[in-house]
Design an enzyme around this catalytic site. Structure first.
Site, PDB file in Angstrom:
ATOM      1  N   HIS A 170       7.495   1.642  -8.768  1.00 48.37           N
ATOM      2  CA  HIS A 170       7.149   3.034  -9.076  1.00 48.37           C
ATOM      3  C   HIS A 170       5.967   3.134 -10.036  1.00 48.37           C
ATOM      4  O   HIS A 170       5.271   4.160 -10.077  1.00 48.37           O
ATOM      5  CB  HIS A 170       8.363   3.757  -9.663  1.00 48.37           C
ATOM      6  CG  HIS A 170       8.457   5.185  -9.239  1.00 48.37           C
ATOM      7  ND1 HIS A 170       7.341   6.005  -9.091  1.00 48.37           N
ATOM      8  CD2 HIS A 170       9.528   5.967  -8.927  1.00 48.37           C
ATOM      9  CE1 HIS A 170       7.724   7.210  -8.712  1.00 48.37           C
ATOM     10  NE2 HIS A 170       9.036   7.217  -8.598  1.00 48.37           N
ATOM     11  N   ASP A 393       3.222   4.872  12.179  1.00 46.21           N
ATOM     12  CA  ASP A 393       3.258   4.350  13.555  1.00 46.21           C
ATOM     13  C   ASP A 393       2.319   3.156  13.638  1.00 46.21           C
ATOM     14  O   ASP A 393       1.109   3.298  13.521  1.00 46.21           O
ATOM     15  CB  ASP A 393       2.831   5.450  14.526  1.00 46.21           C
ATOM     16  CG  ASP A 393       2.772   4.987  15.975  1.00 46.21           C
ATOM     17  OD1 ASP A 393       3.031   3.793  16.243  1.00 46.21           O
ATOM     18  OD2 ASP A 393       2.446   5.824  16.838  1.00 46.21           O
TER      19      ASP A 393
END
Length: 447
Positions: A170, A393
């Site tokens: 993070h 994708d």
């Protein structure tokens, strides 16, 4: 692209087994800047949060072989290219000359793991966060490799599908920046000659504290810097609920009131807040608070560059008496409280938040965030709505689903777009097991 790091090993959980067949470092395909990357106060406030675990599920419907469906070599080449632009993700968490944490950018590489499992996509069709999901599909970076900024695991499933687990520190990136990287990496996999659409900006001094730092007296009425955690009083469970497009629209109409329009986030947050307060049977006179992260990118003057890569969030909050939050007649008013907190975020509020964190650096001393639960009067809602979750994708189709792998703190709720971005919303809640049934009933009662 790196040497083999570990021998084959197996991970076993209560739901199955995963065999790791390869573990290596993928390094940038070109020379990248070698330097210590200065971290802003908004980065450093998250340094003890560790790695964010997520899992993408892909189903193969083309009849292609498992090896061709997610070609590992092709993915590594694409990652190496993406790491040129996102070179901090190939670095390591380190300490600068003045003792301040920084990212040591020396092209050390991102961890890339390949694994196989006898499980199928349908074994996880609820797509619910769980410790097992993390153990199975998210690469392990908790120990000797804890300073790694980015790690991924491609797990080939028995059904021909793939689970792509990710762990991004993070301190390196918030959700907006993380999805920016995954979009770029997957785009290079689809088309190796593609140009990067949105360049990454690594100047984190844009979020430097003022000199001298100054926290405006009104800032803390909206800005909520502290994460208050307590020990759980009983079993904790995580569950996912699907809200349809029509149900979302109906809820927004109910929450709009005289304003006429309300955001999906504000409407759902108000509704979930109300349901949790009722399910917890809180005293009517108690004060309850909802907190949530908000991006500072467009609130600053001037705004941050569109491709800013790092952490650009602060925590805002709205509060009220339980009786007011739980009243069905006041739903639009509760929504208005949340909307009001969002609208109050301006340049001064953001600068005050940055200055606050600069003044309080060192309070966590880099220790892991403590385990525990939010107080029963508090709820924290994290929104990934509108983020390009389903744009990851790699050339073999969009993900069937994406989920945070594990949510271990009661009182945390995640809002995500429904499958393939069809207009619905998925609500992930981690809560005390004893209120789950009531919460589910209340969640759908108004829909």
């Amino acid at each position: 692209m790196g040497a083999l790091l570990s021998k084959r090993r197996k991970r076993k959980t209560g739901v199955g087994e995963v065999k790791v067949v390869e573990s290596c470092m993928v390094t940038p395909s070109e020379e990248t800047p070698r330097r210590g990357l200065w971290l802003s106060p908004l980065d450093l406030m998250l340094i003890n949060r560790g790695h964010t675990p997520t899992v993408y599920f892909y189903r193969s419907d083309s009849g292609a072989t498992v090896e061709h469906f997610f070609d590992v070599v092709r993915m590594k080449v694409a990652m190496a290219k993406a790491l040129v632009a996102f070179y901090p993700l190939a670095g390591r968490l380190g300490v600068g000359v003045h003792g301040r944490a920084e990212i040591d950018c020396a092209g050390q590489g991102a961890l890339f793991v390949v694994a196989r499992s006898g499980l199928t996509v349908d074994d996880f069709r609820s797509f619910r966060p769980s410790p097992e999901l993390r153990k199975l599909f998210v690469p392990r970076v908790q120990h000797d490799s804890s300073s790694v900024m980015c790690a991924v695991q491609v797990t080939f499933l028995k059904c021909g599908g793939v689970a792509l687990g990710t762990a991004m520190h993070h301190v390196a990136a918030d959700a907006i920046s993380a999805f920016h990287f995954f979009q770029t990496w997957s785009a290079f996999s689809r088309n190796p000659s593609a140009a990067q659409e949105l360049p990454a900006v690594h100047d984190r001094t844009l979020l430097r504290a003022r000199s001298p730092p100054f926290v405006h007296p009104d800032a803390l009425s909206v800005f909520c810097p502290k994460l208050n955690l307590s020990d759980p009083s009983g079993p904790i469970v995580s569950e996912t609920f699907d809200i349809s497009k029509d149900q979302v629209a109906a809820l927004k109409r109910a929450c709009a009131g005289d304003s006429g329009r309300v955001s999906t986030f504000c409407a759902l947050s108000a509704h979930v807040w109300r349901c949790v307060c009722i399910a917890r049977r809180l005293p009517p006179d108690a004060t309850t608070r909802l907190t949530f992260p908000a991006s500072v990118r467009r609130s600053l003057r001037p705004p941050l560059p569109a491709g800013y890569f790092g952490n650009g969030i602060i925590w805002l909050g709205a509060a009220g008496k339980v009786r007011d939050v739980t009243s069905s007649e006041n739903l639009s008013s509760v929504t208005g409280r949340i909307t009001g907190a969002v609208r109050r975020m301006d340049d001064e509020l953001v600068r005050s938040a940055i200055d606050y964190f600069e003044l309080t650096l060192g309070e966590t001393d880099g220790q892991p965030a403590p385990a525990g639960c939010m107080p029963e009067t508090e709820l924290r809602v994290i929104s990934w709505l509108g983020m390009p979750v389903y744009d990851v994708d790699f050339g073999w189709g969009k993900p069937l689903a994406m989920v945070r792998a594990e949510s271990e703190r009661a009182g945390f709720v995640y809002l995500m777009d429904g499958s393939q971005g069809g207009g619905g919303v998925r609500v992930h809640i981690c809560t005390d097991a004893e209120i789950l049934s009531d919460f589910q009933r209340l969640l759908y009662a108004k829909l």
